[in-house]
Design an enzyme around this catalytic site. Sequence first.
Site, PDB file in Angstrom:
ATOM      1  CG  ASP A  26       0.281   2.468  -4.734  1.00 53.18           C
ATOM      2  OD1 ASP A  26      -0.188   3.504  -5.115  1.00 53.18           O
ATOM      3  OD2 ASP A  26      -0.570   1.918  -4.796  1.00 53.18           O
ATOM      4  CD  GLU A  28      -4.701   0.072  -4.848  1.00 60.14           C
ATOM      5  OE1 GLU A  28      -5.473   0.880  -4.956  1.00 60.14           O
ATOM      6  OE2 GLU A  28      -3.300   0.294  -5.231  1.00 60.14           O
ATOM      7  CG  HIS A 166      -5.062  -0.234 -10.263  1.00 61.48           C
ATOM      8  ND1 HIS A 166      -4.806   0.921 -10.596  1.00 61.48           N
ATOM      9  CD2 HIS A 166      -5.195  -0.492 -11.748  1.00 61.48           C
ATOM     10  CE1 HIS A 166      -4.842   1.446 -11.467  1.00 61.48           C
ATOM     11  NE2 HIS A 166      -5.159   0.312 -12.374  1.00 61.48           N
ATOM     12  CG  ASP A 171      -0.036  -0.759  -8.824  1.00 60.23           C
ATOM     13  OD1 ASP A 171       0.048  -1.564  -8.636  1.00 60.23           O
ATOM     14  OD2 ASP A 171      -0.799   0.557  -8.337  1.00 60.23           O
TER      15      ASP A 171
END
Length: 568
Positions: A26, A28, A166, A171
């Site tokens: 994942d 960000e 998040h 995540d």
Amino acid sequence: MTKPAGQLAFDELGTPLRATTFVVFDLETTGVSDEDTVTEIGAVKICGGEVVGEFATLVDPGRGIPPEIVSLTGITNAMVYAAPRLDAVLPAFLEFAAGAVLVAHNAGFDTNFIRKACLRHGYRWPRPTVVCTVRLARRVLTRDEAPSCRLSALAELLQARTKPTHRALADARATVDVFHSLLERVGSVGVQSLEELLDYIPEVTPEQRRKRTLAAELPNEPGVYLFRGPSDEVLYVGTATDLKRRVRQYFTASETRRRLREMVALATRVDHVTCAHPLEAQVRELRLLSSHKPAYNRRSKNPKQAWWVTLTDEAFPRLSLVRLPRDGALGPFRSRGLAEDAMVALQDATGLRPCTVRIPAQRAQARPCALAELDRCAAPCAGRQSVVEYSPSVGAFSALVAGRRLDPLRRLESRLVAHAEAQRYEQAGLDRDRMRVLVRTLDRGQRLASLAAVPELIAARPDGAGGWQFAVVRHGRLASAGVARRGVRPMPVVDALAASAETVLPEPGPLRGAPAEEVGVVLRWLDRPGTRMVRCSQPWTEPALAAASWRGWLTRADAALERLEVSR
């Protein structure tokens, strides 16, 4: 007992899911546009239902994080201030994920960011198999059961042990739990292998499913494959380290390109050429593309027809663009525009005239053009320069291309610095871009020409299993290829390959008639760490004053260009 048409045999079931390594990851980011970048990467490596490794790091995005993103993720500018930049993080992440199937929630978003980052920072995107848990969830779960496929909703529905927050690693851990729960669901309907999982995702077309038997007779060896159409025409040519595995991917959901799905629908059979090793496969692919020009290969519609810069044959030679190179030409250039940029730089560096008029050797009486007034031409057309006085410019070009002189490049660098110091930044930028093209092409052209000048070169690479891969190269072309498996004496194999190799007669031009793409492929193979020289008919050398000494300047120029693009 005859198996139903289209059903895979037991030995064709592919890689069991329990033996497949997945990297669930994942990102960000600072936003969702192409201008945004990564602030955190989190990844979990799993195999057989067990976690075998984790990867997590903050990333300095090189810009401020918008307040709404700080509010969403909790990642502040202070947190990433001392973090590594993305170009330093990428190699570690790519190594962590090497050889694994990538898994992400809304995978298109995350993989697109990583792919573009690889292109931007000069890393090869390995084009891994990707599984999207959003698409898998929509296939497995009903709308009533899962009205929303957001990660938080699925994590709650499937009772994930980790709650998504998040933040990248949290995540990714939540996605692991979701992914395992979805795999349990598809296992109950007979999905047991990676290939079956990819085939189960609904975007595979009926034509793809029906034609997967076209790969049934292909070997698990390196080579070239050719999809043929109804009239026996070649539709598509590709290479593979494992022919059966690669071709079977065209009949699963892992093949998402619309053009190639259309090609699969037209295909009636798949031919193949088994090759000794990947280098032979790459070269054969190039030759087959040139011969057949398949409709579904992009390189057939946009062939890499190189351009070259050469001197004209007249009393006051000028630079000219040609397709067929002659001795002493500079190239190859991928496009006419790049060749024209290099021509302008060469004219400034050597003093060669930029005009196209034909000038007699004596008693030239034409009227000087504006370039003479701008001191960009000594006006031989008006008789202000004799053939003897003009000849140093001709010699400077020839010596620069041959690697005997570098002062024309130093002259260009001085001109660039002068424009920058005079705050003529637009002109300095043009000079830099043209000089980048010239230096890059000089470097590549000199290296290709050096290899093409060698009548015969035999090289070997370890095959990773205790044996050797061999290549017989003559004037830059692959003339023969073979292998000596572990335990086989290598030198008798080398002698047999040399005796049976293709005869290559050199032609005029810097590459002795060899296609630039093929010489480039061979050179990259030879340049890889671990390659050994078996024997060479003459020393393989590069010029003492080659443009390779300017690679450091190229690196600095590329970095400056990247900083400029980021600031924009």
